[in-house]
Design an enzyme around this catalytic site. Structure first.
Site, PDB file in Angstrom:
ATOM      1  CD  GLU A  68      -7.120  54.486  64.769  1.00  0.00           C
ATOM      2  OE1 GLU A  68      -7.047  53.686  63.871  1.00  0.00           O
ATOM      3  OE2 GLU A  68      -7.976  54.765  65.508  1.00  0.00           O
ATOM      4  CG  HIS A 118     -13.758  49.005  57.073  1.00  0.00           C
ATOM      5  ND1 HIS A 118     -13.062  50.276  56.693  1.00  0.00           N
ATOM      6  CD2 HIS A 118     -13.474  48.511  57.989  1.00  0.00           C
ATOM      7  CE1 HIS A 118     -12.661  50.536  57.764  1.00  0.00           C
ATOM      8  NE2 HIS A 118     -12.548  49.457  58.680  1.00  0.00           N
ATOM      9  CB  CYS A 158      -5.677  45.878  66.762  1.00  0.00           C
ATOM     10  SG  CYS A 158      -6.173  47.616  66.585  1.00  0.00           S
ATOM     11  CG  ASP A 207      -7.259  54.797  60.368  1.00  0.00           C
ATOM     12  OD1 ASP A 207      -7.452  55.058  59.077  1.00  0.00           O
ATOM     13  OD2 ASP A 207      -8.249  54.277  61.067  1.00  0.00           O
TER      14      ASP A 207
HETATM   15  C1  PEP Z   1      -6.647  50.636  62.006  1.00  0.00           C
HETATM   16  O1  PEP Z   1      -6.835  51.929  61.664  1.00  0.00           O
HETATM   17  O2  PEP Z   1      -5.438  49.992  61.846  1.00  0.00           O
HETATM   18  C2  PEP Z   1      -7.618  49.907  62.743  1.00  0.00           C
HETATM   19  C3  PEP Z   1      -7.463  48.778  63.395  1.00  0.00           C
HETATM   20  O3  PEP Z   1      -8.950  50.529  62.790  1.00  0.00           O
HETATM   21  P1  PEP Z   1      -9.864  50.471  61.531  1.00  0.00           P
HETATM   22  O4  PEP Z   1      -9.440  49.524  60.383  1.00  0.00           O
HETATM   23  O5  PEP Z   1     -11.291  50.158  61.988  1.00  0.00           O
HETATM   24  O6  PEP Z   1      -9.997  51.948  61.301  1.00  0.00           O
HETATM   25 MG    MG Z   2      -8.458  52.994  62.396  1.00  0.00          MG
END
Ligand code: PEP
Ligand code: MG
Length: 587
Positions: free
Chosen positions: A440, A199, A511, A464
């Protein structure tokens, strides 16, 4: 680049957000990091007791001072009553007596003993059935760390108050840290740990700040105030750069500048291939304040609003009204494009500092939709807020961490009952609001045909999906080399999710961070992905690649990759294609 002067030192990590920053280092350490442990003699025990008492007194003084500042209307917005609780913790025998007792019996330095006592105390509080006592764990943690900092003689430097031109270096930055940092004064950040999908990296791209992660133990080797140059393109951190390095960098920056200018000119042009195939290119945000960067970059909507960031850095949960106002703010700012509001994805590597994690496997634990379906009042407040904001006409809902059909059905049932309540109350909302599922988890990807019948769109969370398919922790730099978006298993899963979506006449987006890396864009386009949603800083690059691509070439490439047995061979093919169409963007 090599070191050219005696004082210059170069550290190599992973560049996760483009740009070059020059500034002064601030090493950000949480108090619980690097607590020393050493033996003491029985003669030293009184001295340790005095140190502990002084730290307690200093902590009380700081808390009283904070209380006074709040009474005068400046500083923190924590209610003054919370500080009463905090002050009482500094007098709590449950904290003080074990420290005193263990000093006598174990003969270790007091900060080591306190650190251990805090851990056990917090663990006990967190496992109690009483909600009130469980919630006190966060308060104890806050105060205990303040005592620890005072014992260690470390000043607490929050990230909200740093001088202009600061490069923040830390072992790790939690989502709470990154969302509280001062966006005007911080010019870049770098961490020891992390990967492209942690993150810290994601937030850096939203903030459009250069960032480097995976620098191993760099935070132990540098100190506050040192001059530094941070290169988010190549993943390099140069401490005390020499004149020669600065000169070389001046030239590198000029070249980047030329590329950035060319990319900026694409802002108002469509994300369309040479043969006229249109891709929706949207952006990811963590907070409403990220929207201007997205608009500046030319995003066609918000493809992922990670709402959990609204829940961090606070003691309570955001109310329905507060959330409604934030969602409405984003919906209005991004209009006429849509905003996809993802429901709360707390857990994994995103915890409220109040809650922490007591799970041994948080990524496999009580996360996202699992948490929401078990905490109906928290989920209902969010669904009501999203639905109310949907009256604006451009709001969509997306559920994270769906593992199979039953969770979608449960969430939709709850959503239907919330809609009924709003209808009864005469509160307007979009009756045709679109509902999406994130794909995911491999079990969802493998049953995508079933899930597709219950939703209006899919969005593949590649971060994920790769983590769970390959059993590679997405934030652990030690296994980062195993994290392979081009592994045959991943390509097959993505392909089958696209097919499931299209067989059921629904669109599919990606995404995850894979969508924002120019290298993978031809592959995703060729596989039939309809929309890409990426961090603000990636939008111009992704758009340029799409505009230099022929759909037919991308389709041919994607079809070929499905017969390739090794990820590295696919990477080589993608590299060759990017080298041919856009050498400036080759990593
Ligand atoms: C992902 O897992 O690709 C996603 C977009 O969600 P996050 O990164 O918030 O887990
Ligand atoms: Mg995710």
């Amino acid at each position: 680049m090599t070191a050219t002067a005696t004082t210059e030192r170069v550290f190599q990590g992973i560049g996760v957000s483009p740009g070059v920053a020059r500034g002064n280092i601030l090493v950000y350490r949480t108090a619980e990091e690097v607590v020393p442990e050493y033996d003491i003699t029985s003669d030293q025990i009184p001295q340790e007791i005095i140190r502990f008492e002084k730290a307690l007194i200093k902590t009380r003084e700081q808390l009283h001072e904070l209380q006074q500042r709040i009474a005068n209307g400046v500083g923190s917005d924590a209610p003054s009553s919370i500080l009463d609780v905090h002050i009482s913790i500094t007098e709590d025998p449950a904290l003080i007596e074990p420290v005193m007792g263990r000093l006598q019996s174990e003969r270790k330095n007091v900060e080591h003993i306190l650190h251990d006592v805090i851990h056990k105390y917090i663990h006990t509080l967190q496992s109690l059935p009483d909600d009130y006592l469980r919630e006190r764990a966060g308060d104890v943690q806050d105060v205990a760390h303040r005592i620890l900092r005072n014992l260690l003689g470390r000043e607490y430097v929050g990230l909200a108050k740093v001088p202009p031109g600061t490069i923040v270096i830390a072992n790790d930055l939690s989502p709470s840290d990154t969302s509280s940092l001062n966006r005007q004064n911080v010019v870049g950040f770098a961490t020891d740990v992390g990967s492209h999908t942690s993150h810290t990296a994601i937030v850096a791209r939203s903030l459009n700040l250069p960032a480097v992660v995976g620098l191993h133990d760099v935070s132990l080797h540098i100190h506050d105030g040192q001059n530094a140059l941070l290169d988010g393109y190549s993943g390099t951190l140069v401490i005390e750069p020499s004149q020669q390095t600065l000169f070389v960098y001046g030239q590198i920056e000029q070249k980047h500048h030329g590329v950035e200018e060319r990319l900026a000119a694409l802002r108002n042009l469509p994300a369309e291939t040479l043969d006229g195939h249109r891709i929706v290119l949207a952006g990811n945000i963590e907070l409403p304040s990220d929207v201007p960067n997205l608009l500046q970059a030319g995003a066609e909507g918000v493809g992922l609003f990670r709402t959990e960031f609204l829940y961090l850095n606070r003691k309570d949960y955001p109310t329905e009204q507060e959330q409604y106002e934030k969602y409405l703010e984003v919906a209005r700012a991004i209009k006429p494009h849509p905003v996809i509001i993802r429901t709360l994805d707390i857990g994994g590597d995103k915890f409220r500092s109040e809650d922490g994690s007591t799970e041994s496997n948080p990524f496999l634990g009580f996360r996202a939709i699992r948490f929401c379906l078990a905490n109906v009042s928290i989920f209902t407040a969010q669904l009501r807020a999203i639905l109310r904001a949907s009256a604006e006409g451009n709001v969509q809902i997306m559920y994270p961490m769906i593992s199979g059909l039953s969770e979608v059905i449960q969430a939709n049932d709850l959503l239907d009952s919330v809609k009924n309540d709003l209808r009864r109350e005469g509160v307007p909302f979009d009756e045709d609001i679109k509902i999406g599922a994130m794909i995911e988890i491999p079990s969802a990807a493998l049953t995508a045909e079933m899930i597709a019948k219950e939703v209006d769109f899919f969005s593949i969370g590649s971060n994920d999906l790769i983590q769970y398919t390959m059993a590679v922790d997405r934030v652990n730099e030690k296994v980062a080399q195993l994290y392979d978006p081009t592994h045959p298993a991943i390509l097959r899963l993505i392909r089958s999710v696209v097919e499931a979506a299209h067989n059921n006449n629904i669109p599919v987006a990606v995404c995850g961070e894979m969508a924002g890396q120019p290298l993978y864009v031809p592959l995703l386009v060729g596989m039939g992905v309809d929309e890409l949603s990426v961090g603000a800083s990636s939008i111009p690059r992704v758009k340029e690649v799409i505009r230099l691509l022929k759909l037919t070439d991308a389709q041919e490439l994607a079809a070929t990759t499905l017969h390739v047995t090794h990820g590295h061979e696919v990477q080589a093919m993608l590299n060759a294609l990017l080298q041919r169409i856009d050498p400036d963007l080759v990593p």
